[in-house]
Design a protein around this motif. Structure first.
Motif, PDB file in Angstrom:
ATOM      1  N   LYS A 140     -24.469  50.647 -59.413  1.00 39.53           N
ATOM      2  CA  LYS A 140     -23.775  51.687 -60.411  1.00 39.53           C
ATOM      3  C   LYS A 140     -22.911  50.864 -61.476  1.00 39.53           C
ATOM      4  CE  LYS A 140     -23.095  55.126 -56.771  1.00 39.53           C
ATOM      5  NZ  LYS A 140     -22.061  56.130 -56.164  1.00 39.53           N
ATOM      6  N   THR A 141     -22.845  51.725 -62.588  1.00 36.19           N
ATOM      7  CA  THR A 141     -21.913  51.020 -63.794  1.00 36.19           C
ATOM      8  C   THR A 141     -20.973  51.069 -63.437  1.00 36.19           C
ATOM      9  OG1 THR A 141     -23.517  52.318 -65.293  1.00 36.19           O
ATOM     10  CG2 THR A 141     -21.690  51.643 -66.183  1.00 36.19           C
ATOM     11  N   VAL A 142     -20.080  49.702 -63.818  1.00 32.94           N
ATOM     12  CA  VAL A 142     -18.697  49.483 -63.391  1.00 32.94           C
ATOM     13  C   VAL A 142     -17.690  49.859 -64.405  1.00 32.94           C
ATOM     14  CG1 VAL A 142     -17.163  47.676 -62.673  1.00 32.94           C
ATOM     15  CG2 VAL A 142     -19.761  47.699 -61.857  1.00 32.94           C
ATOM     16  N   GLY A 143     -16.790  50.497 -64.248  1.00 34.29           N
ATOM     17  CA  GLY A 143     -15.939  50.863 -65.402  1.00 34.29           C
ATOM     18  C   GLY A 143     -14.978  49.699 -65.732  1.00 34.29           C
ATOM     19  N   VAL A 144     -14.621  49.623 -67.043  1.00 32.61           N
ATOM     20  CA  VAL A 144     -13.925  48.526 -67.811  1.00 32.61           C
ATOM     21  C   VAL A 144     -12.687  48.129 -66.915  1.00 32.61           C
ATOM     22  CG1 VAL A 144     -12.853  47.821 -69.881  1.00 32.61           C
ATOM     23  CG2 VAL A 144     -14.558  49.341 -70.243  1.00 32.61           C
ATOM     24  N   MET A 145     -11.695  48.913 -66.407  1.00 29.42           N
ATOM     25  CA  MET A 145     -10.691  48.474 -65.918  1.00 29.42           C
ATOM     26  C   MET A 145     -11.176  48.068 -64.391  1.00 29.42           C
ATOM     27  SD  MET A 145      -8.099  51.614 -66.508  1.00 29.42           S
ATOM     28  CE  MET A 145      -6.596  50.720 -65.565  1.00 29.42           C
ATOM     29  N   SER A 194     -10.451  62.139 -69.211  1.00 29.02           N
ATOM     30  CA  SER A 194     -10.709  60.638 -69.668  1.00 29.02           C
ATOM     31  C   SER A 194      -9.244  59.912 -69.734  1.00 29.02           C
ATOM     32  CB  SER A 194     -11.522  60.498 -70.881  1.00 29.02           C
ATOM     33  OG  SER A 194     -10.660  60.947 -72.163  1.00 29.02           O
ATOM     34  N   TYR A 195      -9.384  58.715 -69.410  1.00 25.65           N
ATOM     35  CA  TYR A 195      -8.351  57.635 -69.870  1.00 25.65           C
ATOM     36  C   TYR A 195      -8.751  56.393 -70.205  1.00 25.65           C
ATOM     37  CZ  TYR A 195      -4.824  54.403 -69.392  1.00 25.65           C
ATOM     38  OH  TYR A 195      -3.575  53.198 -69.631  1.00 25.65           O
ATOM     39  N   SER A 196      -8.391  56.209 -71.674  1.00 23.75           N
ATOM     40  CA  SER A 196      -8.834  54.911 -72.304  1.00 23.75           C
ATOM     41  C   SER A 196      -7.784  53.788 -72.017  1.00 23.75           C
ATOM     42  CB  SER A 196      -8.975  55.214 -73.880  1.00 23.75           C
ATOM     43  OG  SER A 196      -9.178  54.081 -74.526  1.00 23.75           O
ATOM     44  N   ASP A 197      -8.123  52.620 -71.380  1.00 25.37           N
ATOM     45  CA  ASP A 197      -7.401  51.494 -71.150  1.00 25.37           C
ATOM     46  C   ASP A 197      -7.352  50.900 -72.619  1.00 25.37           C
ATOM     47  OD1 ASP A 197      -5.982  49.382 -69.680  1.00 25.37           O
ATOM     48  OD2 ASP A 197      -7.852  48.148 -70.191  1.00 25.37           O
ATOM     49  N   LYS A 198      -7.991  50.922 -73.662  1.00 22.88           N
ATOM     50  CA  LYS A 198      -7.800  50.079 -74.756  1.00 22.88           C
ATOM     51  C   LYS A 198      -6.811  50.837 -75.607  1.00 22.88           C
ATOM     52  CE  LYS A 198     -10.271  48.953 -78.708  1.00 22.88           C
ATOM     53  NZ  LYS A 198     -11.608  48.655 -79.542  1.00 22.88           N
TER      54      LYS A 198
END
Length: 249
Positions: free
Chosen positions: A119-124, A183-187
């Motif tokens: 599966k695609t891994v999230g950035v965080m 959604s939550y943007s870590d950036k």
């Protein structure tokens, strides 16, 4: 009456037999003192003489082979493959199947590990090695009142299906999949409410949502018969990046 002789030298009484009874009956005659040669016994050419046949004898094997109770031939001792109780042939030693690598279990409380699931891994998750919590939704009204739902980095899909990131049960006015998204943007350290594919309109603080809207602490998300309060963890006072820099995490 005087007897007559047939062409083969048989004597017979023509008043009793119109033809030679010995030739027609294939019978052997005994010739009296006339000294004539008795005819050979004739064989009917249309009949096959029976052949004496003995009882069939099975061919014995070259080597003595033991036989099991079920009548099946057992292999000679020392030959053949080892067989388990299930009567399955075991592979030769050293030729077994390759071992299957175990999947890495996710740390308790940090969601599902995706290292081996493809599966695609999230950035965080890629940065931290886990999928950390960034906030919560708390049901303040509806069938699931009092229940909390964890928000993680990236996009969190909301619906009744078990495949959703946030599963809300008991409210049939909520779509099974993608009724709304948070959604939550870590950036940018920012939360948004995104309308999904649900038939019913999603409201944010009683206003219709038709495009992405920013979320602030204690905002109320309303859809179906359910109202959810947004409670952030990450924000002005804390982010996981800040925690790492300050030695908190």
């Amino acid at each position: 009456m005087a007897q007559i002789e047939c062409g083969r030298g048989h004597l017979y009484d023509p008043e009793v037999h119109p033809t030679c009874p010995y030739c027609n009956g294939n019978q052997r005659i005994t010739v009296a003192a006339a000294g004539r040669t008795a005819p050979l016994r004739t064989v009917d050419m249309n009949r096959t003489a029976p052949v004496s046949v003995t009882a069939p004898q099975p061919t014995a094997p070259l080597n003595r082979v033991p036989v099991a109770e079920g009548g099946k031939t057992m292999p000679p001792k020392g030959y053949g493959m080892s067989v388990t109780d299930a009567n399955k042939t075991m592979p030769p030693r050293g030729y077994g199947g390759a071992s299957v690598p175990e999947r890495t279990a996710a740390p308790a409380g940090y969601g599902t590990s995706v290292t081996a699931a493809g599966k695609t891994v999230g950035v965080m998750q890629a940065k931290m090695g886990l999928d950390p919590v960034v906030g919560w939704l708390v049901c303040v009204e509806g069938p699931s009142r009092g229940k909390s739902y964890t928000i993680r980095g990236g996009i969190n899909s909301i619906g009744r299906s078990d495949r959703m990131d946030i599963v809300i049960t008991g409210d049939m006015k909520i779509s099974a999949e993608n009724h709304a998204k948070v959604s939550y943007s870590d950036k940018n350290n920012r939360f948004n409410l995104i309308p999904g594919d649900g038939r019913n309109i999603v409201y944010l603080n009683d206003d219709e949502v038709f495009s992405a809207m920013p979320l602030k602490a204690y905002d109320i998300i309303d859809f179906g018969e359910t109202k959810l309060m947004f409670v952030p963890l990450c924000g002005e006072h804390f982010t996981w990046k800040m925690g790492a820099e300050n030695g908190i995490v």
